[in-house]
Scaffold this motif. Structure first.
Motif, PDB file in Angstrom:
ATOM      1  N   ASP A 136       0.849  -1.195   0.000  1.00 23.28           N
ATOM      2  CA  ASP A 136       0.000   0.000   0.000  1.00 23.28           C
ATOM      3  C   ASP A 136       0.883   1.243   0.000  1.00 23.28           C
ATOM      4  OD1 ASP A 136      -2.172  -1.661   0.271  1.00 23.28           O
ATOM      5  OD2 ASP A 136      -2.767  -0.946   2.268  1.00 23.28           O
ATOM      6  N   ASP A 179      -3.178   0.580  -3.586  1.00 21.00           N
ATOM      7  CA  ASP A 179      -2.943  -0.778  -3.080  1.00 21.00           C
ATOM      8  C   ASP A 179      -2.350  -1.582  -4.237  1.00 21.00           C
ATOM      9  OD1 ASP A 179      -3.116  -3.426  -2.332  1.00 21.00           O
ATOM     10  OD2 ASP A 179      -5.170  -3.295  -1.588  1.00 21.00           O
ATOM     11  N   ASP A 198      -8.356  -2.085   0.988  1.00 14.10           N
ATOM     12  CA  ASP A 198      -9.272  -3.168   1.359  1.00 14.10           C
ATOM     13  C   ASP A 198      -8.767  -3.956   2.568  1.00 14.10           C
ATOM     14  OD1 ASP A 198      -7.162  -4.403  -0.065  1.00 14.10           O
ATOM     15  OD2 ASP A 198      -8.440  -6.100  -0.585  1.00 14.10           O
ATOM     16  N   GLY A 199      -7.518  -3.761   2.936  1.00 15.76           N
ATOM     17  CA  GLY A 199      -7.027  -4.403   4.159  1.00 15.76           C
ATOM     18  C   GLY A 199      -7.751  -3.905   5.404  1.00 15.76           C
ATOM     19  N   ASP A 257      -4.214  -8.493   5.382  1.00 18.03           N
ATOM     20  CA  ASP A 257      -3.692  -7.735   4.236  1.00 18.03           C
ATOM     21  C   ASP A 257      -3.008  -6.472   4.769  1.00 18.03           C
ATOM     22  OD1 ASP A 257      -3.205  -6.918   1.652  1.00 18.03           O
ATOM     23  OD2 ASP A 257      -5.312  -6.583   1.138  1.00 18.03           O
ATOM     24  N   ASN A 258      -2.302  -5.774   3.894  1.00 22.31           N
ATOM     25  CA  ASN A 258      -1.772  -4.456   4.241  1.00 22.31           C
ATOM     26  C   ASN A 258      -2.953  -3.521   4.525  1.00 22.31           C
ATOM     27  OD1 ASN A 258       0.411  -4.784   1.397  1.00 22.31           O
ATOM     28  ND2 ASN A 258       0.758  -5.538   3.456  1.00 22.31           N
ATOM     29  N   GLN A 305      -3.838 -11.653  -3.251  1.00 25.43           N
ATOM     30  CA  GLN A 305      -3.613 -10.816  -4.432  1.00 25.43           C
ATOM     31  C   GLN A 305      -2.187 -10.892  -4.939  1.00 25.43           C
ATOM     32  OE1 GLN A 305      -4.889  -6.853  -3.688  1.00 25.43           O
ATOM     33  NE2 GLN A 305      -7.007  -7.296  -4.214  1.00 25.43           N
TER      34      GLN A 305
HETATM   35 MG    MG Z   1      -5.131  -4.863  -0.247  1.00 25.54          MG
END
Ligand code: MG
Length: 390
Positions: free
Chosen positions: A20, A33, A188-189, A227-228, A352
């Protein structure tokens, strides 16, 4: 009207790198991202935001508009594509981008991908952007509920990103902003880990945007941090704008090592096969870019009884596998599936990036070690003696 901003980003508890990036340089605010193998994700998000930050001044100097901002994002897309074309190791990289410019009581917003912008006004949180994901497409078509989409195991499959095709469709909009408004840009993390009610509570519950941004990141980590995580928080206040205000300039977070993760993690509940089939149909409908999107995905699944790393999506259409096996670990899939977070392993747990998928494998391995540690009191054959054929 003046804008006070805070921003926080974190690698999370599973990933090895933070892909990110964000900009918080009043009046420009953005989140990106990145995704892609090796260092591709980091490069893609950084390149996109560098081009955005460099171009925003000239494009927005006179008369800020969503069109001017979108034009700069188009250039960022070209820059990511060019960089990927010039370096084999960066091939296939891409990034989301959600960017806002706030001036004179207006917010101009441009958006590609599944990062999000929210507006909190009078205690109500409104999502300003639509995710460019296959699950969102299925929601729009009435095939999934928004609630199902939020926890869908394949919710990370993007239908749009920078760095995929020369022509990228960019969502653009303008909103009036008022004193008292709070705005959140995030990756989205955050939204895949923290429900919107909790986001509302944390955004409303702090007097300082920096504290709010940090609380949001902490909440995502507490929920598993798969996630990040990035949050840029803006408070619209009464008074005069301080020249050159803003908390800090553009930041590309440094990679940090994997941290011990919380055992439970998110719910990776496998959804009905019907939904998976619908995703495949949607993939076909996406057309030209579909193949690129499919092979940008990674997942952890099962191969001959072992936990394995795959590239692609965990589906088969008309006998054609949309994935390839990359690596088989020596971890027993059956033992992993006895642990609650991994019971749907055979359906595939998507990520991802390769790094993200390897992070999931590392977490499974650690969970198995923890589980075995609890069993060491009683004697028994060593795990090697129990394996099947490899
Ligand atoms: Mg993400």
């Amino acid at each position: 009207m003046r804008v006070v901003a805070g921003a926080a980003t974190d690698v999370g508890r599973v990933r090895e790198r933070n892909e990110d990036a964000f900009v918080a340089r009043n009046p420009l605010f953005a989140v990106a991202d990145g995704m892609g193998g090796h260092q591709g994700g980091e490069v893609a998000s950084r390149v996109a935001l560098e081009v955005l930050a460099a171009g925003a001044g000239e494009a927005l100097g006179a008369e800020p508009s969503p069109e001017g901002l979108a034009e700069v994002v188009g250039r960022a897309n070209a820059a990511v594509l060019a960089q990927a074309a010039g370096d084999q190791s960066l091939s296939g990289m891409g990034t989301t981008i959600t960017a806002a410019v706030l001036t004179d009581g207006r917010m101009h917003l441009v958006h590609v991908g599944d990062s999000r912008a929210y507006l909190l006004r009078d205690g109500r949180l409104t999502r300003l952007t639509e995710d460019h994901t296959l699950v969102q497409r299925l929601v729009n078509e009435g095939k999934l509920t928004p609630q199902e989409a939020e926890i869908h195991p394949h919710r990370s499959v993007l239908t749009r990103a920078l760095g995929v095709e020369a022509d990228v469709e960019i969502d653009r909009m303008s909103e009036d902003v008022r004193t008292g408004d709070r705005i959140l840009l995030c990756s989205d993390g955050l939204t895949s880990m923290v429900p919107e009610e909790e986001i509302t509570r944390l955004l409303a519950g702090h007097d300082d945007p920096q504290a709010a941004a940090e609380a949001l990141v902490t909440a995502a980590n507490d929920a598993g941090g798969v996630d990040n995580i990035t949050a840029v928080v803006l408070f619209v206040l009464e008074g005069e704008e301080a020249a050159g205000g803003g908390p800090r300039a553009y930041v590309q977070p440094a990679s940090s090592p994997v941290r011990p993760a919380a055992p439970p993690g998110p719910r990776r509940r496998g959804r009905a096969l019907a939904a998976l089939a619908a995703i495949v149909i949607a993939l076909v409908a996406v057309g030209v870019g579909a193949r690129a999107f499919v092979y940008r995905q990674w997942f952890v699944g099962v191969h001959e009884g072992r936990v394995a790393l795959f590239q692609g999506m965990p589906v088969q259409v008309l006998g054609v596998r949309l994935n390839r096996l990359v690596e088989v670990t020596d971890l027993s899939a059956e033992e992993a599936q006895r642990l609650r977070p991994w019971r749907d392993l055979d359906e595939g747990i998507t990520a991802q990036s390769e790094a993200g998928a390897r992070g999931i494998i590392a977490t499974i391995e650690r969970d198995l070690q923890l589980a075995q540690g609890q069993e060491t009191q009683r004697p028994g054959p060593s795990p090697e003696d129990q394996g099947g054929s490899g």
